[in-house]
Design a protein around this motif. Structure first.
Motif, PDB file in Angstrom:
ATOM      1  N   LEU A  89       0.856  -1.191   0.000  1.00 55.90           N
ATOM      2  CA  LEU A  89       0.000   0.000   0.000  1.00 55.90           C
ATOM      3  C   LEU A  89       0.886   1.232   0.000  1.00 55.90           C
ATOM      4  O   LEU A  89       1.952   1.221   0.619  1.00 55.90           O
ATOM      5  CB  LEU A  89      -0.874   0.043   1.248  1.00 55.90           C
ATOM      6  CG  LEU A  89      -1.657  -1.202   1.628  1.00 55.90           C
ATOM      7  CD1 LEU A  89      -2.278  -1.025   2.992  1.00 55.90           C
ATOM      8  CD2 LEU A  89      -2.720  -1.461   0.597  1.00 55.90           C
ATOM      9  N   TRP A  90       0.453   2.291  -0.655  1.00 59.71           N
ATOM     10  CA  TRP A  90       1.153   3.568  -0.571  1.00 59.71           C
ATOM     11  C   TRP A  90       0.130   4.681  -0.629  1.00 59.71           C
ATOM     12  O   TRP A  90      -0.952   4.525  -1.163  1.00 59.71           O
ATOM     13  CB  TRP A  90       2.215   3.707  -1.667  1.00 59.71           C
ATOM     14  CG  TRP A  90       1.703   3.678  -3.057  1.00 59.71           C
ATOM     15  CD1 TRP A  90       1.338   4.743  -3.831  1.00 59.71           C
ATOM     16  CD2 TRP A  90       1.477   2.516  -3.865  1.00 59.71           C
ATOM     17  NE1 TRP A  90       0.905   4.319  -5.063  1.00 59.71           N
ATOM     18  CE2 TRP A  90       0.993   2.953  -5.114  1.00 59.71           C
ATOM     19  CE3 TRP A  90       1.639   1.150  -3.671  1.00 59.71           C
ATOM     20  CZ2 TRP A  90       0.671   2.084  -6.139  1.00 59.71           C
ATOM     21  CZ3 TRP A  90       1.316   0.291  -4.696  1.00 59.71           C
ATOM     22  CH2 TRP A  90       0.843   0.752  -5.913  1.00 59.71           C
ATOM     23  N   TRP A  91       0.463   5.799   0.002  1.00 58.01           N
ATOM     24  CA  TRP A  91      -0.485   6.907   0.093  1.00 58.01           C
ATOM     25  C   TRP A  91       0.262   8.233   0.162  1.00 58.01           C
ATOM     26  O   TRP A  91       1.399   8.311   0.598  1.00 58.01           O
ATOM     27  CB  TRP A  91      -1.386   6.744   1.317  1.00 58.01           C
ATOM     28  CG  TRP A  91      -0.622   6.669   2.604  1.00 58.01           C
ATOM     29  CD1 TRP A  91      -0.280   7.707   3.426  1.00 58.01           C
ATOM     30  CD2 TRP A  91      -0.083   5.493   3.215  1.00 58.01           C
ATOM     31  NE1 TRP A  91       0.437   7.246   4.499  1.00 58.01           N
ATOM     32  CE2 TRP A  91       0.576   5.887   4.396  1.00 58.01           C
ATOM     33  CE3 TRP A  91      -0.079   4.135   2.873  1.00 58.01           C
ATOM     34  CZ2 TRP A  91       1.225   4.998   5.235  1.00 58.01           C
ATOM     35  CZ3 TRP A  91       0.567   3.247   3.722  1.00 58.01           C
ATOM     36  CH2 TRP A  91       1.205   3.675   4.881  1.00 58.01           C
ATOM     37  N   GLN A  92      -0.427   9.285  -0.310  1.00 65.37           N
ATOM     38  CA  GLN A  92       0.048  10.657  -0.224  1.00 65.37           C
ATOM     39  C   GLN A  92      -1.139  11.537   0.132  1.00 65.37           C
ATOM     40  O   GLN A  92      -2.269  11.227  -0.208  1.00 65.37           O
ATOM     41  CB  GLN A  92       0.626  11.128  -1.555  1.00 65.37           C
ATOM     42  CG  GLN A  92       1.876  10.414  -1.969  1.00 65.37           C
ATOM     43  CD  GLN A  92       2.496  11.034  -3.206  1.00 65.37           C
ATOM     44  OE1 GLN A  92       2.424  12.230  -3.414  1.00 65.37           O
ATOM     45  NE2 GLN A  92       3.112  10.205  -4.020  1.00 65.37           N
ATOM     46  N   ASN A  93      -0.875  12.633   0.809  1.00 67.68           N
ATOM     47  CA  ASN A  93      -1.910  13.621   1.158  1.00 67.68           C
ATOM     48  C   ASN A  93      -3.053  12.997   1.948  1.00 67.68           C
ATOM     49  O   ASN A  93      -4.205  13.399   1.812  1.00 67.68           O
ATOM     50  CB  ASN A  93      -2.446  14.309  -0.097  1.00 67.68           C
ATOM     51  CG  ASN A  93      -1.346  14.984  -0.873  1.00 67.68           C
ATOM     52  OD1 ASN A  93      -0.497  15.644  -0.295  1.00 67.68           O
ATOM     53  ND2 ASN A  93      -1.344  14.801  -2.182  1.00 67.68           N
ATOM     54  N   ARG A  94      -2.749  12.028   2.780  1.00 68.19           N
ATOM     55  CA  ARG A  94      -3.774  11.400   3.618  1.00 68.19           C
ATOM     56  C   ARG A  94      -4.056  12.322   4.802  1.00 68.19           C
ATOM     57  O   ARG A  94      -3.150  12.747   5.504  1.00 68.19           O
ATOM     58  CB  ARG A  94      -3.287  10.043   4.119  1.00 68.19           C
ATOM     59  CG  ARG A  94      -4.308   9.318   4.968  1.00 68.19           C
ATOM     60  CD  ARG A  94      -3.803   7.969   5.400  1.00 68.19           C
ATOM     61  NE  ARG A  94      -3.965   7.022   4.298  1.00 68.19           N
ATOM     62  CZ  ARG A  94      -3.642   5.747   4.375  1.00 68.19           C
ATOM     63  NH1 ARG A  94      -3.114   5.264   5.473  1.00 68.19           N
ATOM     64  NH2 ARG A  94      -3.840   4.953   3.346  1.00 68.19           N
ATOM     65  N   GLY A 100      -6.788  10.398   0.782  1.00 64.83           N
ATOM     66  CA  GLY A 100      -5.797  11.019  -0.093  1.00 64.83           C
ATOM     67  C   GLY A 100      -5.601  10.219  -1.368  1.00 64.83           C
ATOM     68  O   GLY A 100      -6.458   9.450  -1.792  1.00 64.83           O
ATOM     69  N   ASP A 101      -4.440  10.391  -1.987  1.00 64.22           N
ATOM     70  CA  ASP A 101      -4.082   9.653  -3.196  1.00 64.22           C
ATOM     71  C   ASP A 101      -3.382   8.376  -2.752  1.00 64.22           C
ATOM     72  O   ASP A 101      -2.440   8.428  -1.960  1.00 64.22           O
ATOM     73  CB  ASP A 101      -3.136  10.487  -4.065  1.00 64.22           C
ATOM     74  CG  ASP A 101      -3.745  11.810  -4.476  1.00 64.22           C
ATOM     75  OD1 ASP A 101      -4.964  11.833  -4.744  1.00 64.22           O
ATOM     76  OD2 ASP A 101      -3.016  12.807  -4.519  1.00 64.22           O
ATOM     77  N   TYR A 102      -3.813   7.251  -3.279  1.00 60.91           N
ATOM     78  CA  TYR A 102      -3.243   5.993  -2.808  1.00 60.91           C
ATOM     79  C   TYR A 102      -3.274   4.936  -3.902  1.00 60.91           C
ATOM     80  O   TYR A 102      -3.921   5.096  -4.934  1.00 60.91           O
ATOM     81  CB  TYR A 102      -3.994   5.473  -1.585  1.00 60.91           C
ATOM     82  CG  TYR A 102      -5.444   5.163  -1.858  1.00 60.91           C
ATOM     83  CD1 TYR A 102      -5.843   3.884  -2.228  1.00 60.91           C
ATOM     84  CD2 TYR A 102      -6.413   6.149  -1.766  1.00 60.91           C
ATOM     85  CE1 TYR A 102      -7.167   3.603  -2.496  1.00 60.91           C
ATOM     86  CE2 TYR A 102      -7.744   5.878  -2.029  1.00 60.91           C
ATOM     87  CZ  TYR A 102      -8.106   4.598  -2.387  1.00 60.91           C
ATOM     88  OH  TYR A 102      -9.421   4.317  -2.668  1.00 60.91           O
ATOM     89  N   GLY A 103      -2.551   3.873  -3.649  1.00 53.94           N
ATOM     90  CA  GLY A 103      -2.544   2.745  -4.554  1.00 53.94           C
ATOM     91  C   GLY A 103      -2.228   1.479  -3.786  1.00 53.94           C
ATOM     92  O   GLY A 103      -1.772   1.529  -2.639  1.00 53.94           O
ATOM     93  N   ARG A 104      -2.462   0.358  -4.423  1.00 58.99           N
ATOM     94  CA  ARG A 104      -2.163  -0.928  -3.797  1.00 58.99           C
ATOM     95  C   ARG A 104      -1.960  -1.971  -4.881  1.00 58.99           C
ATOM     96  O   ARG A 104      -2.554  -1.902  -5.944  1.00 58.99           O
ATOM     97  CB  ARG A 104      -3.247  -1.346  -2.816  1.00 58.99           C
ATOM     98  CG  ARG A 104      -4.515  -1.825  -3.440  1.00 58.99           C
ATOM     99  CD  ARG A 104      -5.615  -2.182  -2.436  1.00 58.99           C
ATOM    100  NE  ARG A 104      -5.194  -3.164  -1.470  1.00 58.99           N
ATOM    101  CZ  ARG A 104      -5.549  -3.145  -0.175  1.00 58.99           C
ATOM    102  NH1 ARG A 104      -6.334  -2.206   0.281  1.00 58.99           N
ATOM    103  NH2 ARG A 104      -5.128  -4.068   0.643  1.00 58.99           N
TER     104      ARG A 104
END
Length: 165
Positions: A89-94, A100-104
């Motif tokens: 998992l990764w995230w930004q601006n959470r 926020g913006d994320y991906g998995r």
């Protein structure tokens, strides 16, 4: 699969020197622009630019406000292995109320990690097995040195190719 502690990473705006430095520089410019008389801002040869003082003041106010806004809302960024699914998992601006913006992606679906290094900056890209670049994954979401993080991930999932360019 238990979460590998060495792949967990999270940072926040309040923990980042970048926003504190931005606030300090902004406040310094705002203070200087408020305390210097524009009409006395002249060089030794008599050239004056009275418009520079208010410009510096307003630039300082904008920088300080932008930094204070980030420090107030405290956005977080990072990455981890989900202990339930095993996904990366990764995230930004959470924020507290927003993911926020994320991906998995499950590491078994990662094809390669590409690290681009030059004298000015580094960047990192994550690609799935089909060769598609995954969004929101960059140097902000993993710890430095990036090649060491990528090597740790590839050590657990040996099919992942790590390219350093």
């Amino acid at each position: 699969m238990a979460e590998p502690d060495h792949l967990f990473y999270e940072r926040s705006a309040r923990g980042s020197a970048r926003y504190w430095a931005m606030l300090a520089v902004g406040l310094a410019f705002a203070w200087a622009g408020s305390s210097i008389d524009p009409l006395t801002n002249c060089s030794e040869d008599g050239e004056c630019a009275p418009w520079l003082v208010p410009l510096a003041k307003w630039m300082g106010i904008v920088f300080a406000a932008a930094a204070a806004g980030h420090l107030w809302v405290n956005p977080r960024r990072g990455s981890a292995i989900d202990p339930e699914s095993g996904d990366l998992l990764w995230w930004q601006n959470r924020l507290a109320g927003s993911p926020g913006d994320y991906g998995r992606i499950h590491p078994s679906r990662i094809g390669r990690i590409r690290i681009l290094s030059d004298s000015d900056s580094d960047s990192i890209h994550l690609y799935d097995l089909d060769g598609a670049r995954l969004p929101y994954f960059d140097t902000e979401v993993i710890p430095w040195p990036y090649d060491r993080w990528a090597a740790r991930l590839a050590a657990q999932w040996p099919h992942i190719r790590v390219e350093t360019v």
